[in-house]
Design an enzyme around this catalytic site. Structure first.
Site, PDB file in Angstrom:
ATOM      1  N   GLY A 266      10.102   3.141  10.614  1.00 26.81           N
ATOM      2  CA  GLY A 266       8.661   2.987  10.445  1.00 26.81           C
ATOM      3  C   GLY A 266       7.928   4.221   9.957  1.00 26.81           C
TER       4      GLY A 266
ATOM      5  N   HIS B 124       9.596  -0.119  -2.617  1.00 26.52           N
ATOM      6  CA  HIS B 124      11.032  -0.037  -2.902  1.00 26.52           C
ATOM      7  C   HIS B 124      11.370   1.400  -3.300  1.00 26.52           C
ATOM      8  CE1 HIS B 124      14.983  -1.488  -3.905  1.00 26.52           C
ATOM      9  NE2 HIS B 124      14.928  -0.723  -4.970  1.00 26.52           N
TER      10      HIS B 124
ATOM     11  N   ASP C 242      12.306  -8.173  -5.694  1.00 26.82           N
ATOM     12  CA  ASP C 242      11.892  -6.911  -6.348  1.00 26.82           C
ATOM     13  C   ASP C 242      11.372  -7.127  -7.774  1.00 26.82           C
ATOM     14  OD1 ASP C 242      12.535  -5.386  -4.101  1.00 26.82           O
ATOM     15  OD2 ASP C 242      14.584  -5.017  -4.775  1.00 26.82           O
TER      16      ASP C 242
HETATM   17  C1  GAR Z   1      11.990   2.952   2.983  1.00 26.07           C
HETATM   18  O1  GAR Z   1      12.669   3.939   2.250  1.00 26.07           O
HETATM   19  C2  GAR Z   1      11.664   1.766   2.090  1.00 26.07           C
HETATM   20  O2  GAR Z   1      11.323   2.138   0.784  1.00 26.07           O
HETATM   21  C3  GAR Z   1      12.970   1.013   2.129  1.00 26.07           C
HETATM   22  O3  GAR Z   1      13.376   1.092   3.484  1.00 26.07           O
HETATM   23  C4  GAR Z   1      12.913   2.330   4.035  1.00 26.07           C
HETATM   24  C5  GAR Z   1      12.202   2.073   5.344  1.00 26.07           C
HETATM   25  O4  GAR Z   1      11.908   3.290   6.006  1.00 26.07           O
HETATM   26  N1  GAR Z   1      12.815  -0.341   1.665  1.00 26.07           N
HETATM   27  C6  GAR Z   1      13.743  -0.983   0.949  1.00 26.07           C
HETATM   28  O5  GAR Z   1      14.814  -0.507   0.653  1.00 26.07           O
HETATM   29  C7  GAR Z   1      13.337  -2.384   0.513  1.00 26.07           C
HETATM   30  N2  GAR Z   1      14.280  -2.926  -0.439  1.00 26.07           N
HETATM   31  P1  GAR Z   1      10.815   3.380   7.146  1.00 26.07           P
HETATM   32  O6  GAR Z   1      11.133   2.316   8.202  1.00 26.07           O
HETATM   33  O7  GAR Z   1      10.972   4.759   7.711  1.00 26.07           O
HETATM   34  O8  GAR Z   1       9.455   3.175   6.536  1.00 26.07           O
END
Ligand code: GAR
Length: 197
Positions: A12, A110, A151
């Site tokens: 998060g 993304h 996406d």
């Molecule tokens: C982030 O890097 C986001 O861009 C990625 O998951 C991570 C979540 O981190 N999303 C994807 O890969 C979607 N395809 P977070 O929970 O620390 O925000």
């Protein structure tokens, strides 16, 4: 005023960036009123609690079919009068009924420059592993509207980030978050809430 739901699956850090931006007064036209997690116990729910934001869990495996999961998610969103849905590392797939209920009102972040390293199977660290394996010198992050193509929805914001010699997927992921994701997502949300887009 738009009521915003942020959907999360993990740490998060993007949620944290959104909440801190809101606290700085950078989104006068919206408020995060709900955080939905795809499983219990994720740290993102702790972050929501620290900001006094309601947390809910909607777990795919609690439902027999994708349609039932979508209906449960929609019910939570409607019960909380949500106007804008933000996917911030949410790993469950949203079905057509959810997407149809929020046309141009679902944003996703993304961690690459779409159309590179995106689509089914590209999430989290895997995206950065693929970028390093391909040997790109520039990567970045993209905020886009969610439609029925994974996406594939209209791009709202992108920011480039340099790959450095010796990068591991973890180091690159951190740089992309710090330099791109944590700035881009709060900005995109404010743009949608203000009616600019
Ligand atoms: C982030 O890097 C986001 O861009 C990625 O998951 C991570 C979540 O981190 N999303 C994807 O890969 C979607 N395809 P977070 O929970 O620390 O925000």
């Amino acid at each position: 005023m738009m009521n915003i739901a942020v959907l999360v699956s993990g740490g998060g850090t993007n949620l944290q960036a959104i909440l801190e931006s809101e606290r700085r007064g950078e989104n006068p036209n919206g408020k995060v009123t709900l955080v939905v997690a795809s499983k219990p116990g994720v740290y993102a729910l702790e972050r929501a609690k620290n900001f006094g934001v309601k947390g809910e869990v909607v777990r795919r495996k609690d439902y027999a079919t994708a349609e039932e999961f979508d209906a449960a998610l929609l019910k939570v969103l409607h019960e909380n009068n949500i106007d804008l849905v933000v996917l911030a590392g949410f790993l469950s797939v949203l079905g057509p009924s959810v997407i149809a209920a929020y046309p141009n009102r679902i944003l996703n972040i993304h961690p690459s420059l779409i159309p590179s390293f995106c689509g089914p199977g590209f999430y989290g660290l895997r995206v950065h592993e693929a970028a390093l394996a391909r040997g790109v010198k520039v990567t970045g992050a993209t905020v886009h509207f969610v439609n029925e193509v994974c996406d594939g929805g209209p791009i709202l914001l992108q920011k480039a980030v340099e790959v450095q010699p010796g990068d591991t997927p973890e180091i690159l992921q951190k740089r992309v978050m710090e330099q791109a994701e944590w700035k881009l997502l709060p900005k995109a949300i404010a743009m949608v809430c203000s009616g600019e887009v």
